[in-house]
Design a protein around this motif. Structure first.
Motif, PDB file in Angstrom:
ATOM      1  N   ALA A 127       0.834  -1.198   0.000  1.00 32.38           N
ATOM      2  CA  ALA A 127       0.000   0.000   0.000  1.00 32.38           C
ATOM      3  C   ALA A 127       0.870   1.250   0.000  1.00 32.38           C
ATOM      4  CB  ALA A 127      -0.912  -0.012   1.221  1.00 32.38           C
ATOM      5  N   SER A 128       0.345   2.321  -0.570  1.00 34.37           N
ATOM      6  CA  SER A 128       1.029   3.611  -0.516  1.00 34.37           C
ATOM      7  C   SER A 128       0.892   4.179   0.897  1.00 34.37           C
ATOM      8  CB  SER A 128       0.405   4.578  -1.534  1.00 34.37           C
ATOM      9  OG  SER A 128      -0.902   4.916  -1.119  1.00 34.37           O
ATOM     10  N   GLU A 129       1.598   5.253   1.178  1.00 37.93           N
ATOM     11  CA  GLU A 129       1.511   5.872   2.505  1.00 37.93           C
ATOM     12  C   GLU A 129       0.081   6.323   2.798  1.00 37.93           C
ATOM     13  OE1 GLU A 129       3.789   5.932   4.946  1.00 37.93           O
ATOM     14  OE2 GLU A 129       4.919   4.676   3.553  1.00 37.93           O
ATOM     15  N   LEU A 130      -0.597   6.866   1.803  1.00 36.19           N
ATOM     16  CA  LEU A 130      -1.977   7.301   1.995  1.00 36.19           C
ATOM     17  C   LEU A 130      -2.888   6.106   2.293  1.00 36.19           C
ATOM     18  CD1 LEU A 130      -4.035   9.603   1.955  1.00 36.19           C
ATOM     19  CD2 LEU A 130      -4.296   9.205  -0.501  1.00 36.19           C
ATOM     20  N   GLU A 131      -2.712   5.015   1.564  1.00 38.55           N
ATOM     21  CA  GLU A 131      -3.511   3.812   1.801  1.00 38.55           C
ATOM     22  C   GLU A 131      -3.220   3.221   3.179  1.00 38.55           C
ATOM     23  OE1 GLU A 131      -3.861   2.458  -2.869  1.00 38.55           O
ATOM     24  OE2 GLU A 131      -2.032   2.036  -1.737  1.00 38.55           O
ATOM     25  N   LYS A 132      -1.959   3.310   3.612  1.00 37.76           N
ATOM     26  CA  LYS A 132      -1.593   2.830   4.952  1.00 37.76           C
ATOM     27  C   LYS A 132      -2.273   3.671   6.028  1.00 37.76           C
ATOM     28  CE  LYS A 132       2.778   0.682   3.704  1.00 37.76           C
ATOM     29  NZ  LYS A 132       4.237   0.744   3.787  1.00 37.76           N
ATOM     30  N   ASP A 133      -2.410   4.981   5.759  1.00 38.68           N
ATOM     31  CA  ASP A 133      -3.122   5.857   6.700  1.00 38.68           C
ATOM     32  C   ASP A 133      -4.561   5.398   6.900  1.00 38.68           C
ATOM     33  OD1 ASP A 133      -0.882   7.406   7.043  1.00 38.68           O
ATOM     34  OD2 ASP A 133      -1.546   9.031   5.717  1.00 38.68           O
ATOM     35  N   TRP A 134      -5.124   4.752   5.897  1.00 37.57           N
ATOM     36  CA  TRP A 134      -6.500   4.253   5.975  1.00 37.57           C
ATOM     37  C   TRP A 134      -6.553   2.810   6.460  1.00 37.57           C
ATOM     38  CZ3 TRP A 134     -10.856   7.035   5.680  1.00 37.57           C
ATOM     39  CH2 TRP A 134     -10.738   8.337   5.221  1.00 37.57           C
ATOM     40  N   GLY A 135      -5.418   2.276   6.905  1.00 36.58           N
ATOM     41  CA  GLY A 135      -5.394   0.957   7.516  1.00 36.58           C
ATOM     42  C   GLY A 135      -5.173  -0.203   6.560  1.00 36.58           C
ATOM     43  N   HIS A 136      -4.714   0.079   5.347  1.00 37.92           N
ATOM     44  CA  HIS A 136      -4.473  -0.989   4.377  1.00 37.92           C
ATOM     45  C   HIS A 136      -2.975  -1.254   4.266  1.00 37.92           C
ATOM     46  CE1 HIS A 136      -8.617  -0.852   2.984  1.00 37.92           C
ATOM     47  NE2 HIS A 136      -8.523   0.465   2.998  1.00 37.92           N
ATOM     48  N   ASP A 137      -2.581  -2.515   4.422  1.00 40.22           N
ATOM     49  CA  ASP A 137      -1.177  -2.886   4.267  1.00 40.22           C
ATOM     50  C   ASP A 137      -0.879  -3.334   2.845  1.00 40.22           C
ATOM     51  OD1 ASP A 137      -0.584  -2.400   6.951  1.00 40.22           O
ATOM     52  OD2 ASP A 137      -1.266  -4.405   7.530  1.00 40.22           O
ATOM     53  N   LYS A 138      -1.858  -3.937   2.209  1.00 43.37           N
ATOM     54  CA  LYS A 138      -1.715  -4.449   0.848  1.00 43.37           C
ATOM     55  C   LYS A 138      -2.858  -3.899  -0.003  1.00 43.37           C
ATOM     56  CE  LYS A 138       1.518  -7.634   1.747  1.00 43.37           C
ATOM     57  NZ  LYS A 138       2.795  -7.735   1.135  1.00 43.37           N
ATOM     58  N   VAL A 139      -2.609  -3.819  -1.310  1.00 45.19           N
ATOM     59  CA  VAL A 139      -3.614  -3.362  -2.264  1.00 45.19           C
ATOM     60  C   VAL A 139      -3.712  -4.406  -3.368  1.00 45.19           C
ATOM     61  CG1 VAL A 139      -4.222  -1.554  -3.920  1.00 45.19           C
ATOM     62  CG2 VAL A 139      -3.063  -0.945  -1.801  1.00 45.19           C
ATOM     63  N   VAL A 140      -4.931  -4.767  -3.747  1.00 46.68           N
ATOM     64  CA  VAL A 140      -5.144  -5.715  -4.841  1.00 46.68           C
ATOM     65  C   VAL A 140      -5.758  -4.942  -6.008  1.00 46.68           C
ATOM     66  CG1 VAL A 140      -6.347  -7.800  -5.579  1.00 46.68           C
ATOM     67  CG2 VAL A 140      -5.419  -7.653  -3.265  1.00 46.68           C
ATOM     68  N   GLU A 141      -5.081  -5.003  -7.160  1.00 52.02           N
ATOM     69  CA  GLU A 141      -5.541  -4.294  -8.348  1.00 52.02           C
ATOM     70  C   GLU A 141      -5.521  -5.243  -9.540  1.00 52.02           C
ATOM     71  OE1 GLU A 141      -4.117   0.199  -7.898  1.00 52.02           O
ATOM     72  OE2 GLU A 141      -2.476  -1.229  -7.682  1.00 52.02           O
ATOM     73  N   THR A 142      -6.299  -4.889 -10.561  1.00 55.76           N
ATOM     74  CA  THR A 142      -6.391  -5.705 -11.763  1.00 55.76           C
ATOM     75  C   THR A 142      -5.802  -4.945 -12.940  1.00 55.76           C
ATOM     76  OG1 THR A 142      -8.396  -6.717 -10.889  1.00 55.76           O
ATOM     77  CG2 THR A 142      -7.975  -6.993 -13.229  1.00 55.76           C
ATOM     78  N   TYR A 143      -4.997  -5.649 -13.752  1.00 56.79           N
ATOM     79  CA  TYR A 143      -4.335  -5.050 -14.909  1.00 56.79           C
ATOM     80  C   TYR A 143      -4.530  -5.935 -16.128  1.00 56.79           C
ATOM     81  CZ  TYR A 143      -1.750  -2.446 -11.334  1.00 56.79           C
ATOM     82  OH  TYR A 143      -1.411  -1.648 -10.274  1.00 56.79           O
ATOM     83  N   TRP A 144      -4.354  -5.343 -17.306  1.00 52.92           N
ATOM     84  CA  TRP A 144      -4.210  -6.127 -18.527  1.00 52.92           C
ATOM     85  C   TRP A 144      -2.745  -6.528 -18.620  1.00 52.92           C
ATOM     86  CZ3 TRP A 144      -8.299  -8.100 -20.561  1.00 52.92           C
ATOM     87  CH2 TRP A 144      -9.500  -7.432 -20.516  1.00 52.92           C
ATOM     88  N   PRO A 145      -2.424  -7.653 -19.237  1.00 53.77           N
ATOM     89  CA  PRO A 145      -1.027  -8.119 -19.296  1.00 53.77           C
ATOM     90  C   PRO A 145      -0.055  -7.097 -19.887  1.00 53.77           C
ATOM     91  CG  PRO A 145      -2.495  -9.870 -20.008  1.00 53.77           C
ATOM     92  CD  PRO A 145      -3.347  -8.645 -19.840  1.00 53.77           C
ATOM     93  N   ASP A 146      -0.492  -6.266 -20.834  1.00 58.94           N
ATOM     94  CA  ASP A 146       0.431  -5.310 -21.444  1.00 58.94           C
ATOM     95  C   ASP A 146       0.718  -4.103 -20.527  1.00 58.94           C
ATOM     96  OD1 ASP A 146      -2.010  -3.991 -21.693  1.00 58.94           O
ATOM     97  OD2 ASP A 146      -1.652  -3.369 -23.766  1.00 58.94           O
ATOM     98  N   GLU A 147       0.084  -4.062 -19.359  1.00 59.97           N
ATOM     99  CA  GLU A 147       0.341  -3.006 -18.391  1.00 59.97           C
ATOM    100  C   GLU A 147       1.371  -3.434 -17.350  1.00 59.97           C
ATOM    101  OE1 GLU A 147      -3.797  -0.660 -17.884  1.00 59.97           O
ATOM    102  OE2 GLU A 147      -3.888  -2.769 -17.252  1.00 59.97           O
ATOM    103  N   LEU A 148       1.921  -4.654 -17.503  1.00 59.17           N
ATOM    104  CA  LEU A 148       2.864  -5.206 -16.537  1.00 59.17           C
ATOM    105  C   LEU A 148       4.136  -5.697 -17.219  1.00 59.17           C
ATOM    106  CD1 LEU A 148       0.287  -7.389 -14.563  1.00 59.17           C
ATOM    107  CD2 LEU A 148       1.258  -5.224 -13.803  1.00 59.17           C
ATOM    108  N   LYS A 149       5.191  -5.727 -16.441  1.00 57.74           N
ATOM    109  CA  LYS A 149       6.456  -6.309 -16.891  1.00 57.74           C
ATOM    110  C   LYS A 149       6.885  -7.344 -15.861  1.00 57.74           C
ATOM    111  CE  LYS A 149       8.012  -2.128 -19.152  1.00 57.74           C
ATOM    112  NZ  LYS A 149       8.983  -1.047 -19.171  1.00 57.74           N
TER     113      LYS A 149
END
Length: 151
Positions: A127-149
């Protein structure tokens, strides 16, 4: 029902027309729901077949990086196909307009598979610092394969 003042139309006509439109909306909703269930059942069978046959771009547990350099771990790569028209873009749709039309002149399979990318990639990252401020340690997101390496 709203009360209107009409100069030429009779109240009986307006009342009957209103009843017909109410009945039509109810019948159309029932028909749309019936066909949507049938389309979703057909799509579920095809998705299950594709889950068995289409290669995965990444395996669960692989380390990947987003285009902006964020590091994450692949959780899953589910098949993602949509046959529904985007009502957020076009407004409420009814009848055949609710679904993508196979007879349109565009490359239909390219549209429903997002230009041939048939699997999305679910990635867990720190999680980003802002997300951690809201109590989240991890973030789950969805991507298309061409958006990742890969790592």
């Amino acid at each position: 029902m709203k009360t209107y003042k009409f100069k030429y139309l009779s109240g009986d006509f307006v009342s009957e027309y209103d009843r017909l439109m109410t009945d039509l909306k109810a019948a159309q909703k029932e028909l749309d729901e019936s066909y949507e269930r049938s389309v979703q059942k057909l799509l579920a069978m095809e998705t299950a077949r594709l889950e068995e046959t289409v290669p995965m771009p990444y395996q669960p547990g692989d380390t990947v990086y987003t285009l902006d350099g964020k590091k994450g771990t692949v959780l899953a790569c589910p098949v993602d196909i949509t046959l529904m028209a985007d009502e957020a873009y076009s407004g409420p749709l009814h009848g055949p307009a609710k679904f993508l039309d196979i007879t349109d002149e565009y490359e239909w399979e390219e549209v429903i598979t997002c230009e041939g990318m048939i699997r999305k990639v679910t990635v867990e990252s720190e999680a980003s610092e802002l997300e951690k401020d809201w109590g989240h340690d991890k973030v789950v997101e969805t991507y298309w394969p061409d958006e990742l390496k890969g790592a």
